[in-house]
Design an enzyme around this catalytic site. Structure first.
Site, mmCIF file in Angstrom:
data_model
loop_
_atom_site.group_PDB
_atom_site.id
_atom_site.type_symbol
_atom_site.label_atom_id
_atom_site.label_comp_id
_atom_site.label_asym_id
_atom_site.label_seq_id
_atom_site.Cartn_x
_atom_site.Cartn_y
_atom_site.Cartn_z
ATOM 1 N N MET A 1 0.842 -1.198 0.000
ATOM 2 C CA MET A 1 0.000 0.000 0.000
ATOM 3 C C MET A 1 0.883 1.256 0.000
ATOM 4 O O MET A 1 0.423 2.352 0.347
ATOM 5 C CB MET A 1 -0.947 -0.008 1.192
ATOM 6 N N GLY A 2 2.158 1.112 -0.372
ATOM 7 C CA GLY A 2 3.031 2.282 -0.489
ATOM 8 C C GLY A 2 3.538 2.771 0.854
ATOM 9 O O GLY A 2 3.493 2.047 1.844
ATOM 10 N N ALA A 3 4.013 4.058 0.860
ATOM 11 C CA ALA A 3 4.745 4.595 2.025
ATOM 12 C C ALA A 3 5.833 3.574 2.407
ATOM 13 O O ALA A 3 5.886 3.084 3.526
ATOM 14 C CB ALA A 3 3.803 4.905 3.184
ATOM 15 N N GLN B 1 5.943 -11.263 7.553
ATOM 16 C CA GLN B 1 5.505 -11.914 8.791
ATOM 17 C C GLN B 1 4.836 -10.929 9.752
ATOM 18 O O GLN B 1 4.053 -11.307 10.618
ATOM 19 C CB GLN B 1 6.700 -12.557 9.496
ATOM 20 N N SER C 1 6.610 0.042 9.912
ATOM 21 C CA SER C 1 5.241 0.103 9.413
ATOM 22 C C SER C 1 5.028 1.482 8.799
ATOM 23 O O SER C 1 5.549 2.484 9.308
ATOM 24 C CB SER C 1 4.255 -0.095 10.567
ATOM 25 N N SER C 2 4.252 1.512 7.721
ATOM 26 C CA SER C 2 3.941 2.804 7.098
ATOM 27 C C SER C 2 3.272 3.727 8.121
ATOM 28 O O SER C 2 3.445 4.940 8.093
ATOM 29 C CB SER C 2 3.008 2.592 5.912
ATOM 30 N N GLY D 1 11.057 -2.753 5.388
ATOM 31 C CA GLY D 1 10.310 -4.017 5.439
ATOM 32 C C GLY D 1 9.834 -4.411 4.042
ATOM 33 O O GLY D 1 9.994 -5.561 3.611
ATOM 34 N N HIS D 2 9.265 -3.436 3.333
ATOM 35 C CA HIS D 2 8.833 -3.710 1.961
ATOM 36 C C HIS D 2 10.042 -4.110 1.102
ATOM 37 O O HIS D 2 9.948 -5.011 0.261
ATOM 38 C CB HIS D 2 8.179 -2.472 1.344
ATOM 39 N N ASP E 1 2.415 -9.122 9.316
ATOM 40 C CA ASP E 1 0.951 -9.255 9.252
ATOM 41 C C ASP E 1 0.592 -10.740 9.256
ATOM 42 O O ASP E 1 0.167 -11.301 8.240
ATOM 43 C CB ASP E 1 0.434 -8.548 8.004
HETATM 44 P P1 AMP Z 1 1.519 -2.877 3.487
HETATM 45 O O1 AMP Z 1 2.080 -1.877 2.520
HETATM 46 O O2 AMP Z 1 1.579 -2.436 4.901
HETATM 47 O O3 AMP Z 1 0.170 -3.399 3.053
HETATM 48 O O4 AMP Z 1 2.495 -4.142 3.440
HETATM 49 C C1 AMP Z 1 2.840 -4.767 2.226
HETATM 50 C C2 AMP Z 1 3.608 -6.019 2.552
HETATM 51 O O5 AMP Z 1 4.784 -5.680 3.291
HETATM 52 C C3 AMP Z 1 2.816 -7.016 3.423
HETATM 53 O O6 AMP Z 1 3.095 -8.342 2.983
HETATM 54 C C4 AMP Z 1 3.375 -6.742 4.789
HETATM 55 O O7 AMP Z 1 3.268 -7.860 5.661
HETATM 56 C C5 AMP Z 1 4.827 -6.447 4.472
HETATM 57 N N1 AMP Z 1 5.444 -5.709 5.574
HETATM 58 C C6 AMP Z 1 4.961 -4.588 6.182
HETATM 59 N N2 AMP Z 1 5.778 -4.214 7.196
HETATM 60 C C7 AMP Z 1 6.792 -5.131 7.222
HETATM 61 C C8 AMP Z 1 7.934 -5.300 8.043
HETATM 62 N N3 AMP Z 1 8.220 -4.470 9.050
HETATM 63 N N4 AMP Z 1 8.755 -6.336 7.785
HETATM 64 C C9 AMP Z 1 8.484 -7.212 6.770
HETATM 65 N N5 AMP Z 1 7.407 -7.100 5.961
HETATM 66 C C10 AMP Z 1 6.572 -6.070 6.182
#
Ligand code: AMP
Length: 280
Positions: A30-32, A150, A187-188, A36-37, A152
Site C-alpha cells: 500500500m506504499g509509504a 511476517q 510500518s507505514s 520491510g517492503h 501481518d
Molecule cells: P503494506 O504496505 O503495509 O500493506 O504491506 C505490504 C507487505 O509488506 C505485506 O506483505 C506486509 O506484511 C509487508 N510488511 C509490512 N511491514 C513489514 C515489516 N516491518 N517487515 C516485513 N514485511 C513487512
C-alpha cells in the site's frame, strides 16, 4: 523500472515475458515504503527473473473512512525507493483499474475460522477486503511467487486460505519482520506517531519478547496481564494480547509446547494503531 498504471498494459507486458519462461515474483504493497517492503522485494529479486511490486491503497479493506484518509501516501519517494532497489515493474493503478465498474467480482470469500478472530473482531470486513484486493491483483499479475511479510501474521493465514482455493499453483514466501533498532516493527503507520508515541511504541515488541521469555515459566494469563498493565501505563489502548496455535490460528488459553505458537499484540497510541507478533 517500468511503471504501468493499467492492468491491460501490465498483462500484455507480462504475457511477453512469460513466453520466455520468466518467473515472476510479486510484492503487493500500500506504499509509504520502508525497509520491510524492501526486504520482500530483495527476496523476490533473489528468487525470480522478474519482480513486480504494486502500490495501491485498497479502500475495501478499511472499515473506517478516517483511517483510509489518513493512510500515509508518498508515491514519488516510493518510486525512487523501488528504482534504487532494482524493482523491474511497478503496477500503480487507480481504483477503477483494480475494480472496473461492471466487472464480475467476488464479494464474499470463505476464509474459515482464521478470519473470525483477533483483527477480524476489531476491524469488521477488513479480511474480506484484503482477500478481494489480493485476489484481484493475483488475477492481474498471475505471479509464480507471492511475497508477504511476517509482520501481518493473520493476513498471511487469510491470504493462504484464499490462495489455496483460487490459485492452487501459487507459492507463498513469508519474509521476517524488519524492525527499527529499538525493536519497533517497521510500518507505514509509524510516520504518523508523534514524538511521545514514537518513544513508547517499542513497548509492544518488549512485551512480545517477555511473553516469549516467560513461556517456559509462567502462565500466559499472568504474562498477558503484566503486558497489558505496562502498555496501559505507557498510554496505549490495547485491542488484544493473544496467544495462538500457529497451525489453526485459534487463540490458546495457555502455552502449549505441543503446537507451534505465536503471540500477537494490537494496540493504539496517539491515534495510531500498531500490530506486531512473535513466534513462541
Ligand atoms: P503494506 O504496505 O503495509 O500493506 O504491506 C505490504 C507487505 O509488506 C505485506 O506483505 C506486509 O506484511 C509487508 N510488511 C509490512 N511491514 C513489514 C515489516 N516491518 N517487515 C516485513 N514485511 C513487512
Amino acid at each position: 523500472m517500468l511503471i504501468l498504471k493499467t492492468a491491460a498494459l501490465l498483462q500484455s507486458h507480462l504475457l511477453a515475458l512469460r513466453k520466455t519462461q520468466q518467473s515472476i515474483g510479486f510484492v503487493p504493497t500500500m506504499g509509504a515504503l520502508h525497509a520491510g517492503h524492501i526486504s520482500l522485494l530483495s527476496a523476490a529479486k533473489a528468487e525470480n527473473t522478474t519482480t513486480v511490486c504494486s502500490i495501491f491503497v485498497n479502500p475495501t479493506q478499511f472499515d473506517n473512512e478516517e483511517d483510509l484518509a489518513k493512510y500515509p501516501r508518498s508515491t514519488e519517494a516510493d518510486i525512487d525507493i523501488l528504482e534504487a532497489n532494482g524493482c523491474d515493474i511497478l503496477y500503480l493503478p487507480e481504483a477503477e483499474d483494480v475494480y472496473p465498474p461492471g466487472a464480475p467480482m467476488e464479494y464474499h470469500y470463505d476464509l474459515g475460522a482464521v478470519a473470525e478472530v483477533l483483527e477480524a473482531t476489531h476491524r469488521p470486513g477488513h479480511f474480506q477486503g484484503v482477500a478481494q484486493v489480493v485476489d484481484r491483483l493475483l488475477g492481474i499479475v498471475q505471479p509464480d511467487v507471492l511475497y508477504l511479510g511476517q509482520k501481518d501474521l493473520q493476513q498471511i493465514a487469510v491470504i493462504s486460505t484464499m490462495v489455496r482455493d483460487r490459485y492452487p499453483g501459487l507459492k507463498i514466501k513469508v519474509v521476517a519482520t524488519a524492525r527499527n533498532q529499538d525493536g519497533l516493527a517497521l510500518s507505514s503507520r509509524n510516520t504518523r506517531l508523534n514524538m511521545s508515541a514514537r518513544s513508547a511504541a517499542p513497548t509492544i515488541y518488549q512485551c512480545l519478547i517477555s511473553i516469549q521469555a516467560k513461556a517456559a515459566s509462567d502462565s500466559f494469563e499472568k504474562v498477558r496481564q503484566e503486558c497489558e498493565a505496562l502498555l496501559r501505563a505507557k498510554g496505549f489502548t490495547v485491542d488484544y494480547i493473544a496467544l495462538i496455535n500457529g497451525e489453526t490460528f485459534q487463540p490458546l488459553a495457555d502455552f502449549d509446547n505441543g503446537v507451534p505458537m505465536a503471540a500477537l499484540i494490537a494496540a493504539s497510541i496517539g491515534g495510531v494503531r500498531l500490530i506486531d507478533n512473535i513466534a513462541i
